[in-house]
Design an enzyme around this catalytic site. Sequence first.
Site, PDB file in Angstrom:
ATOM      1  N   HIS A 224      36.679  32.315  39.124  1.00 30.48           N
ATOM      2  CA  HIS A 224      37.223  33.190  40.313  1.00 30.48           C
ATOM      3  C   HIS A 224      37.723  31.663  40.476  1.00 30.48           C
ATOM      4  O   HIS A 224      37.583  30.515  40.125  1.00 30.48           O
ATOM      5  CB  HIS A 224      36.082  33.518  41.030  1.00 30.48           C
ATOM      6  CG  HIS A 224      35.608  34.924  40.405  1.00 30.48           C
ATOM      7  ND1 HIS A 224      35.686  36.629  40.985  1.00 30.48           N
ATOM      8  CD2 HIS A 224      34.473  35.139  39.896  1.00 30.48           C
ATOM      9  CE1 HIS A 224      35.513  37.675  40.219  1.00 30.48           C
ATOM     10  NE2 HIS A 224      34.324  36.862  39.678  1.00 30.48           N
TER      11      HIS A 224
ATOM     12  N   CYS B 282      36.572  38.497  35.559  1.00 35.22           N
ATOM     13  CA  CYS B 282      35.076  38.405  35.792  1.00 35.22           C
ATOM     14  C   CYS B 282      35.147  40.269  35.697  1.00 35.22           C
ATOM     15  O   CYS B 282      35.230  40.980  34.776  1.00 35.22           O
ATOM     16  CB  CYS B 282      34.756  38.218  36.793  1.00 35.22           C
ATOM     17  SG  CYS B 282      32.909  38.148  37.028  1.00 35.22           S
TER      18      CYS B 282
HETATM   19  N1  GLN Z   1      29.277  43.100  38.174  1.00 37.58           N
HETATM   20  C1  GLN Z   1      30.194  42.402  36.819  1.00 37.58           C
HETATM   21  C2  GLN Z   1      28.689  41.289  36.866  1.00 37.58           C
HETATM   22  O1  GLN Z   1      28.141  40.810  37.737  1.00 37.58           O
HETATM   23  C3  GLN Z   1      31.142  41.719  37.886  1.00 37.58           C
HETATM   24  C4  GLN Z   1      30.822  40.656  38.742  1.00 37.58           C
HETATM   25  C5  GLN Z   1      32.096  39.904  39.453  1.00 37.58           C
HETATM   26  O2  GLN Z   1      32.862  40.578  39.269  1.00 37.58           O
HETATM   27  N2  GLN Z   1      31.903  39.273  39.903  1.00 37.58           N
HETATM   28  O3  GLN Z   1      28.853  40.981  35.610  1.00 37.58           O
END
Ligand code: GLN
Length: 256
Positions: free
Chosen positions: A210, A113
Amino acid sequence: LYGVARSAKALRAYTRGYILMMKLTLAYLYPREMNTYGDRGNVICLQKRLEWRGYKLDIVEHQPGDKLPVQVDMVFMGGGQDSGQAVIDTDFKRVAPWLRELAEANVPMLTICGAYQLFGHSFEMLDGSELQGIGILDVTTRAQTARLIGNLHIETEDFGTIIGFENHSGRTYLGPRAEPLGRVTMGAGNNGEDKTEGTRYRNIIGTYSHGPVLPKNPRLADWLIGRMPGIMSTKLEPLDDPYIDAARASAGARPR
Ligand code: GLN
């Protein structure tokens, strides 16, 4: 005397076991800032799957400003909020040449992510400001207000169905050199438009999954393990684990 003799024997047996265990090292980048939705579970999963096969995995947690480990068998970096990504930005640029060298040497890496976004070219945030990525992965990301949240299924050739969970505002687009990790069959994936999810380059995986992703997707975990430079044989002993099947069945049956 008997007690001393017994503990000396136990100590010898322990030391022998420890020396016989082959040691590998994983660099875990920014566990404070980049670690959401159970991402640390990936590292624990790798450690356990290696331990069951007679290897010891040392986890070197890298924080901003730290010296880089001399030798690594794998790199892991998890997801984080936009604010966390901004905090690590300067240090991440500092370690970028080291990461590029490892990438070209085929060292396996798992980037989730927020990490996946920063391994790409750039991430344009909601306020219009931009974080430059390190460009190892040929992807570009732009944030949008609506978040893409929910369970995620990805169909892949090499790892079967990957079951994960996504929560991101970023929309990631693959560049001409980028190969997707797989095709989304449930969820949004890279951008909610083109059905692609994640990317692969050499032995690097970028994904929005995740969950953590590896315990539920042992084929992916073992693929990464099989590519670690310190692994003696890429033919890994299979590990039967009914809990994995149960976790996959249960997580896989959940609605979006
Ligand atoms: N900040 C990034 C987004 O919202 C990554 C989010 C995350 O790693 N869960 O796209």
